[in-house]
Motif scaffolding. Structure first.
Motif, PDB file in Angstrom:
ATOM      1  N   MET A   4       0.651  -1.193  -0.167  1.00 38.86           N
ATOM      2  CA  MET A   4      -0.080  -0.052   0.062  1.00 38.86           C
ATOM      3  C   MET A   4       0.793   1.469  -0.029  1.00 38.86           C
ATOM      4  N   GLY A   5       0.360   2.179  -0.870  1.00 39.14           N
ATOM      5  CA  GLY A   5       1.317   3.471  -0.687  1.00 39.14           C
ATOM      6  C   GLY A   5       0.566   4.479  -1.811  1.00 39.14           C
ATOM      7  N   ILE A   6       0.985   5.649  -1.360  1.00 37.93           N
ATOM      8  CA  ILE A   6       0.662   6.768  -2.370  1.00 37.93           C
ATOM      9  C   ILE A   6       1.603   6.882  -3.454  1.00 37.93           C
ATOM     10  N   ARG A   7       1.304   7.287  -4.716  1.00 40.42           N
ATOM     11  CA  ARG A   7       2.261   7.505  -5.832  1.00 40.42           C
ATOM     12  C   ARG A   7       1.828   8.787  -6.648  1.00 40.42           C
ATOM     13  N   ILE A   8       2.586   9.456  -6.961  1.00 46.65           N
ATOM     14  CA  ILE A   8       2.307  10.581  -8.021  1.00 46.65           C
ATOM     15  C   ILE A   8       2.819  10.314  -9.051  1.00 46.65           C
ATOM     16  N   GLY A   9       2.173  10.959 -10.338  1.00 46.52           N
ATOM     17  CA  GLY A   9       2.714  10.534 -11.517  1.00 46.52           C
ATOM     18  C   GLY A   9       2.428  12.016 -12.325  1.00 46.52           C
ATOM     19  N   GLN A  10       3.345  12.233 -13.202  1.00 46.86           N
ATOM     20  CA  GLN A  10       3.349  13.483 -14.219  1.00 46.86           C
ATOM     21  C   GLN A  10       3.485  12.945 -15.571  1.00 46.86           C
ATOM     22  N   GLY A  11       2.574  13.770 -16.418  1.00 45.58           N
ATOM     23  CA  GLY A  11       2.748  13.347 -17.785  1.00 45.58           C
ATOM     24  C   GLY A  11       2.569  14.713 -18.589  1.00 45.58           C
ATOM     25  N   TYR A  12       3.460  14.829 -19.728  1.00 37.12           N
ATOM     26  CA  TYR A  12       3.367  16.001 -20.684  1.00 37.12           C
ATOM     27  C   TYR A  12       3.409  15.555 -22.047  1.00 37.12           C
ATOM     28  N   ASP A  13       2.712  16.255 -22.957  1.00 32.06           N
ATOM     29  CA  ASP A  13       2.639  15.769 -24.298  1.00 32.06           C
ATOM     30  C   ASP A  13       2.257  17.227 -25.319  1.00 32.06           C
ATOM     31  N   SER A  14       2.631  17.087 -26.399  1.00 28.15           N
ATOM     32  CA  SER A  14       2.416  18.102 -27.444  1.00 28.15           C
ATOM     33  C   SER A  14       2.221  17.570 -28.763  1.00 28.15           C
ATOM     34  N   HIS A  15       1.160  18.178 -29.523  1.00 28.49           N
ATOM     35  CA  HIS A  15       0.911  17.879 -30.895  1.00 28.49           C
ATOM     36  C   HIS A  15       0.899  18.940 -31.734  1.00 28.49           C
ATOM     37  N   GLY A  16       1.636  18.945 -33.156  1.00 37.17           N
ATOM     38  CA  GLY A  16       1.096  20.126 -33.979  1.00 37.17           C
ATOM     39  C   GLY A  16      -0.144  20.003 -34.411  1.00 37.17           C
ATOM     40  N   LEU A  17      -0.908  21.257 -34.714  1.00 37.68           N
ATOM     41  CA  LEU A  17      -1.956  21.410 -35.361  1.00 37.68           C
ATOM     42  C   LEU A  17      -1.986  21.437 -36.738  1.00 37.68           C
ATOM     43  N   VAL A  18      -2.727  20.767 -37.780  1.00 38.40           N
ATOM     44  CA  VAL A  18      -2.715  20.854 -39.067  1.00 38.40           C
ATOM     45  C   VAL A  18      -4.161  20.756 -39.477  1.00 38.40           C
ATOM     46  N   GLU A  19      -4.445  21.578 -40.653  1.00 38.65           N
ATOM     47  CA  GLU A  19      -5.828  21.513 -41.393  1.00 38.65           C
ATOM     48  C   GLU A  19      -6.291  20.241 -41.785  1.00 38.65           C
ATOM     49  N   GLY A  20      -7.494  19.938 -41.631  1.00 39.82           N
ATOM     50  CA  GLY A  20      -8.085  18.851 -42.298  1.00 39.82           C
ATOM     51  C   GLY A  20      -8.144  17.732 -41.712  1.00 39.82           C
ATOM     52  N   ILE A  21      -7.797  17.554 -40.441  1.00 37.15           N
ATOM     53  CA  ILE A  21      -7.892  16.105 -39.783  1.00 37.15           C
ATOM     54  C   ILE A  21      -8.773  16.360 -38.587  1.00 37.15           C
TER      55      ILE A  21
END
Ligand code: MG
Length: 155
Positions: free
Chosen positions: A1-18
């Motif tokens: 038993m225990g408390i865990r912290i997590g972190q996530g980061y993400d980036s994506h480019g934006l393009v027309e038509g999708i």
């Protein structure tokens, strides 16, 4: 038993038509986030936060962007795949705090649908989820969507 912290980061480019997906929700827009999957950076950051909390690597190790069978896959499926994996121990979400960086479109009409979707996907109370919408504030980053997620879990 225990408390865990997590972190996530993400980036994506934006393009027309999708199509544009964020937090498992389709966002009405003439452009979308480019990616090998559906480009849902909020779900990618969320998934990475869980993998971080469990010291199980990152989403790119689990789902390589060179795998042809993952081309165009919805990120909800990637997240479900992680959540049901035998590598994932029993755990309970305590809370998730999320930030999205995006200039357009404005997320005010999508905040509740995204939170409801995540509540359903993660089987977590809506009150344990928070999402903050930021813009790039004149940084000249018009064509990028980013997300940062911190989660707390109990094992
Ligand atoms: Mg990604």
């Amino acid at each position: 038993m225990g408390i865990r912290i997590g972190q996530g980061y993400d980036s994506h480019g934006l393009v027309e038509g999708i199509p544009f997906y964020l937090g498992g929700i389709h966002i009405e827009s003439s452009f979308g986030a480019k990616g090998h999957s559906d480009g849902d950076c909020l779900l990618h950051a969320l998934t990475d936060s869980l993998l971080g909390a469990l010291a199980l690597g990152d989403i790119g190790q689990w789902f390589p962007d060179t795998a042809p069978e993952l081309k165009g896959i919805r990120s909800t499926e990637l997240l479900k795949n992680v959540l049901t994996s035998e590598k994932i121990p029993d755990f309970k979400w305590l809370n998730l705090d999320m930030t999205v960086f995006l200039n357009q479109p404005k997320l005010k009409h999508y905040r509740e649908p995204i939170l409801n979707k995540l509540s359903e996907l993660l089987e977590i109370e809506r009150g344990c989820l928070n999402i903050k919408a930021k813009t790039w504030e004149g940084l000249g980053v018009e064509s990028v969507v980013s997300a940062s997620v911190t989660c707390l879990i109990e094992l």
